[in-house]
Design a protein around this motif. Structure first.
Motif, mmCIF file in Angstrom:
data_model
loop_
_atom_site.group_PDB
_atom_site.id
_atom_site.type_symbol
_atom_site.label_atom_id
_atom_site.label_comp_id
_atom_site.label_asym_id
_atom_site.label_seq_id
_atom_site.Cartn_x
_atom_site.Cartn_y
_atom_site.Cartn_z
ATOM 1 N N ASP A 22 -7.394 -26.253 -36.904
ATOM 2 C CA ASP A 22 -7.249 -27.712 -36.973
ATOM 3 C C ASP A 22 -6.943 -28.338 -35.618
ATOM 4 O OD1 ASP A 22 -7.742 -27.597 -39.660
ATOM 5 O OD2 ASP A 22 -5.659 -27.929 -40.274
ATOM 6 N N SER A 23 -6.491 -27.531 -34.658
ATOM 7 C CA SER A 23 -6.140 -28.069 -33.336
ATOM 8 C C SER A 23 -7.330 -28.075 -32.378
ATOM 9 C CB SER A 23 -4.981 -27.276 -32.738
ATOM 10 O OG SER A 23 -5.397 -25.969 -32.382
ATOM 11 N N VAL A 24 -8.471 -27.589 -32.817
ATOM 12 C CA VAL A 24 -9.673 -27.588 -31.964
ATOM 13 C C VAL A 24 -10.683 -28.553 -32.565
ATOM 14 C CG1 VAL A 24 -11.449 -26.184 -30.859
ATOM 15 C CG2 VAL A 24 -9.232 -25.175 -31.384
ATOM 16 N N ARG A 25 -10.507 -29.802 -32.250
ATOM 17 C CA ARG A 25 -11.378 -30.862 -32.760
ATOM 18 C C ARG A 25 -11.682 -31.837 -31.614
ATOM 19 N NH1 ARG A 25 -12.037 -29.583 -37.790
ATOM 20 N NH2 ARG A 25 -10.306 -29.103 -39.150
ATOM 21 N N GLY A 26 -12.570 -32.720 -31.848
ATOM 22 C CA GLY A 26 -12.844 -33.795 -30.901
ATOM 23 C C GLY A 26 -13.151 -33.331 -29.495
ATOM 24 N N ALA A 27 -12.395 -33.863 -28.543
ATOM 25 C CA ALA A 27 -12.647 -33.600 -27.129
ATOM 26 C C ALA A 27 -12.522 -32.113 -26.794
ATOM 27 C CB ALA A 27 -11.699 -34.417 -26.260
ATOM 28 N N LYS A 28 -11.536 -31.432 -27.364
ATOM 29 C CA LYS A 28 -11.365 -30.003 -27.083
ATOM 30 C C LYS A 28 -12.581 -29.207 -27.549
ATOM 31 C CE LYS A 28 -9.621 -26.117 -25.885
ATOM 32 N NZ LYS A 28 -9.641 -25.718 -24.489
ATOM 33 N N ALA A 29 -13.085 -29.519 -28.735
ATOM 34 C CA ALA A 29 -14.265 -28.818 -29.256
ATOM 35 C C ALA A 29 -15.487 -29.092 -28.376
ATOM 36 C CB ALA A 29 -14.538 -29.237 -30.696
ATOM 37 N N ARG A 30 -15.662 -30.341 -27.950
ATOM 38 C CA ARG A 30 -16.800 -30.672 -27.079
ATOM 39 C C ARG A 30 -16.688 -29.946 -25.745
ATOM 40 N NH1 ARG A 30 -15.867 -35.477 -29.550
ATOM 41 N NH2 ARG A 30 -14.614 -36.299 -27.859
ATOM 42 N N THR A 31 -15.493 -29.924 -25.169
ATOM 43 C CA THR A 31 -15.281 -29.243 -23.894
ATOM 44 C C THR A 31 -15.559 -27.748 -24.024
ATOM 45 O OG1 THR A 31 -13.629 -30.871 -23.253
ATOM 46 C CG2 THR A 31 -13.589 -28.790 -22.065
ATOM 47 N N PHE A 32 -15.116 -27.156 -25.134
ATOM 48 C CA PHE A 32 -15.340 -25.726 -25.358
ATOM 49 C C PHE A 32 -16.836 -25.436 -25.489
ATOM 50 C CE2 PHE A 32 -15.530 -21.863 -27.999
ATOM 51 C CZ PHE A 32 -14.780 -21.011 -27.199
#
Length: 92
Positions: free
Chosen positions: A66-76
């Motif tokens: 749940d902590s890997v969403r939005g900007a973090k997911a796109r960056t990853f």
């Protein structure tokens, strides 16, 4: 990032690497900085390249995914694409 959080994260990455090794993964790279992002672990499981984002969560905060969403997911995702390009893994 406070040093305590950094050290906690590094310890979590070591535990994740140990777990993955025990389950047949070969660790190819750790702490890769590429494409404006980072990839905590790159492993190979049989013939699959696996890109791992390690998350440490305190009790009660819910699943780490749940902590890997939005900007973090796109960056990853961007970092994974950049790594695959750099290492010529598009055919793998």
């Amino acid at each position: 990032m406070p040093i305590r959080s950094f050290l906690r994260g590094r310890a979590a990455e070591r535990r994740a690497a140990h777990f993955l090794k025990q389950h047949g993964h070969h660790i190819v790279a750790r702490g890769v900085r590429v494409g404006g992002g980072d990839i905590d672990l790159v492993t190979v499981d049989r013939r699959c390249v696996v890109f791992v984002e390690v998350r440490y969560r305190s009790a009660g905060l819910g699943p780490a995914a749940d902590s890997v969403r939005g900007a973090k997911a796109r960056t990853f995702r961007h970092a994974v694409r950049a790594y695959r390009t750099r290492e010529h893994l598009w055919d793998a």
